[in-house]
Motif scaffolding. Structure first.
Motif, PDB file in Angstrom:
ATOM      1  N   ARG A 297       0.823  -1.208   0.000  1.00 61.18           N
ATOM      2  CA  ARG A 297       0.000   0.000   0.000  1.00 61.18           C
ATOM      3  C   ARG A 297       0.860   1.261   0.000  1.00 61.18           C
ATOM      4  O   ARG A 297       0.596   2.217  -0.737  1.00 61.18           O
ATOM      5  CB  ARG A 297      -0.931  -0.002   1.224  1.00 61.18           C
ATOM      6  CG  ARG A 297      -2.131  -0.928   1.091  1.00 61.18           C
ATOM      7  CD  ARG A 297      -3.147  -0.679   2.195  1.00 61.18           C
ATOM      8  NE  ARG A 297      -2.674  -1.130   3.487  1.00 61.18           N
ATOM      9  CZ  ARG A 297      -2.888  -2.357   3.987  1.00 61.18           C
ATOM     10  NH1 ARG A 297      -3.543  -3.255   3.278  1.00 61.18           N
ATOM     11  NH2 ARG A 297      -2.450  -2.690   5.185  1.00 61.18           N
TER      12      ARG A 297
ATOM     13  N   TYR B  37      -3.959  -6.399  -1.468  1.00 60.74           N
ATOM     14  CA  TYR B  37      -3.377  -5.422  -0.567  1.00 60.74           C
ATOM     15  C   TYR B  37      -4.353  -4.358  -0.113  1.00 60.74           C
ATOM     16  O   TYR B  37      -4.049  -3.596   0.805  1.00 60.74           O
ATOM     17  CB  TYR B  37      -2.167  -4.745  -1.202  1.00 60.74           C
ATOM     18  CG  TYR B  37      -2.496  -3.823  -2.370  1.00 60.74           C
ATOM     19  CD1 TYR B  37      -2.686  -2.466  -2.178  1.00 60.74           C
ATOM     20  CD2 TYR B  37      -2.642  -4.338  -3.665  1.00 60.74           C
ATOM     21  CE1 TYR B  37      -2.994  -1.626  -3.237  1.00 60.74           C
ATOM     22  CE2 TYR B  37      -2.952  -3.514  -4.721  1.00 60.74           C
ATOM     23  CZ  TYR B  37      -3.122  -2.161  -4.511  1.00 60.74           C
ATOM     24  OH  TYR B  37      -3.431  -1.344  -5.553  1.00 60.74           O
ATOM     25  N   ASN B  38      -5.526  -4.262  -0.722  1.00 60.01           N
ATOM     26  CA  ASN B  38      -6.466  -3.199  -0.394  1.00 60.01           C
ATOM     27  C   ASN B  38      -7.460  -3.679   0.655  1.00 60.01           C
ATOM     28  O   ASN B  38      -8.229  -4.611   0.423  1.00 60.01           O
ATOM     29  CB  ASN B  38      -7.222  -2.733  -1.643  1.00 60.01           C
ATOM     30  CG  ASN B  38      -8.052  -1.494  -1.386  1.00 60.01           C
ATOM     31  OD1 ASN B  38      -9.008  -1.538  -0.632  1.00 60.01           O
ATOM     32  ND2 ASN B  38      -7.688  -0.385  -2.028  1.00 60.01           N
TER      33      ASN B  38
END
Length: 437
Positions: A387, A431-432
């Motif tokens: 991120r 990753y979100n």
């Protein structure tokens, strides 16, 4: 009514599956976009090897714009990881695209580096240190697994044998520090002088960067070696001032496993602290030294994870987890991101630039620990690194190795550090936080 309920439930399941597939495609496409930016900036598409930095227009050779010989295999691994990510998501178009790229990168490197003649110690396009060769052993063995290339398996076995046993042409005595010859065990890092080497002695340097990669290489060759293969009946033999030498062209499946176990046990005892998971850089004369580096942590993790998967011995898994814990809880504690061990007093020195590839190596072996050994507790740390890296890219889509800092558009960036973000994303595309919910 029952039919309508089942139909509605089925439609709900289909919608959930569709949303899941859409999410997977979204995060994978994010990874492909970052990876494609890396290739746009650093890949020399005339030769299919990688450039050294953003200032280099072409990868001519070691002295003129080409990335280091030992880092090129990490970039080939990235291409194969992109192909595998596309395959996992049923994305046939990108699978074909990245398969083609993987083959071109491997073939480009073979052509550039003297057709992978591992007995040629030319210091520009040849082979002059043991770990440089062994990094390529690992990637060639992976290419045999992932791409089904028999020529890559043969090259991997040749390079492994050259490292272990030495070379009749170069005249070195090999990386293996045979205890039966009073050399103390483990793997030597180098031969010196390069042209007419002396025999290695027990007190010479035995670095983590050759010992744990040797374990990884042996385990991958164990995986791709034919099941019922007999020992090589016609090994190479030669004699020089240091004695008589025998070099098989290949090992049996069982022998690769024996070699991996032997070097792992020596290196764990002499280079590592199994209580903390810290791996020292080197051992000289039985005295360990050098501060821990994230790529040595990575190959230690990979060595243990691969041995665990092959044997089921929990000792290997526990050690690998200790290595991962140390990487994250100690080495990454200051800023919460993977440390790039660059020399801040001289950041554009070549040796300092090459250290930028360390997180990409660590990622490669955390993939085995997390995705093959089921150790999901490390995912969020990696996701947080990604991120930050995604948000700190420059205008060309590149993030330097320090992912918690914005990469300026006008700063020189090495291909090494820039590989960190795409390497992590191709292996760990999720990753979100919001999308994961």
């Amino acid at each position: 009514m029952r039919f309508k309920t089942i139909t509605a439930f089925s439609a709900s399941l289909l919608m959930m599956a569709s949303c899941g597939a859409s999410h997977k495609a979204t995060v994978a496409n994010d990874a492909f976009a970052v990876y494609d930016s890396f290739n746009t900036v650093f890949l020399d598409s005339a030769k299919y090897i990688y450039k050294n930095t953003t200032k280099d227009e072409a990868a001519v050779d070691r002295w003129n714009g080409a990335a280091a010989i030992w880092c090129q295999p990490m970039y080939a691994d990235m291409a194969m990881n992109a192909m595998l990510l596309a395959r996992k998501n049923g994305d046939k178009e990108n699978e074909a695209k990245y398969r083609d790229l993987s083959n071109k990168i491997i073939d480009g490197n073979i052509a550039h580096y003297l057709n992978f003649d591992f007995d040629n110690n030319d210091t520009n396009k040849g082979w002059f240190i043991y770990d440089d060769i062994q990094w390529w052993t690992i990637t060639m063995a992976r290419a045999a697994q992932v791409l089904g290339r028999e020529d890559c398996r043969e090259l991997a076995e040749k390079s492994f044998a050259r490292v272990w046993y030495g070379s009749p042409r170069v005249g070195d005595t090999g990386s293996y520090a045979d205890p039966a010859k009073g050399l103390g065990g483990g793997m030597f890092w180098q031969w010196q002088p390069l042209e007419k080497p002396n025999a290695n002695a027990a007190d010479h340097g035995k670095m983590s960067c050759i010992n744990f990669p040797t374990v990884v290489a042996a385990m991958l060759l164990y995986d791709v070696a034919p099941e019922n293969r007999a020992a090589d009946p016609n090994p190479e033999k030669w004699t020089n001032n240091y004695g008589d030498f025998v070099r098989p062209h290949y090992e049996t499946k069982g022998r690769y496993l024996e070699m991996a176990k032997e070097i792992y046990d020596w290196a764990s005892e002499n280079l590592g602290d199994m209580q903390t998971g810290m791996i020292s850089d080197s051992s000289h004369g039985g005295h360990r030294g050098g501060h821990p580096l994230i790529y040595n942590q990575g190959t230690f993790i990979g060595a243990g994870a691969l041995l665990y998967l092959a044997t089921g011995d929990k000792r290997y898994l526990d050690n690998a987890k200790a290595g991962a814990d140390y990487s994250i809880n100690v080495m990454s504690a200051e800023n919460g991101v993977l440390p790039w061990a660059r020399n801040h007093k001289n950041p554009y020195d070549q040796g300092s630039l090459e250290q930028g590839v360390y997180p990409a190596i660590w990622a490669q072996y955390m993939d085995i620990l997390i995705n093959d050994c089921g150790q999901d507790q490390y995912r969020e740390f990696i996701a947080d690194n990604v991120r930050q890296g995604v948000s700190n890219r420059n205008g060309a889509g590149i993030c330097d190795g320090e992912m918690d800092k914005k990469t300026p558009d006008d700063v020189l960036v090495g291909s090494y550090a820039a590989s960190s973000l795409p390497s992590l994303m191709l292996l760990f595309p999720e990753y979100n936080k919001e999308e994961k919910k």
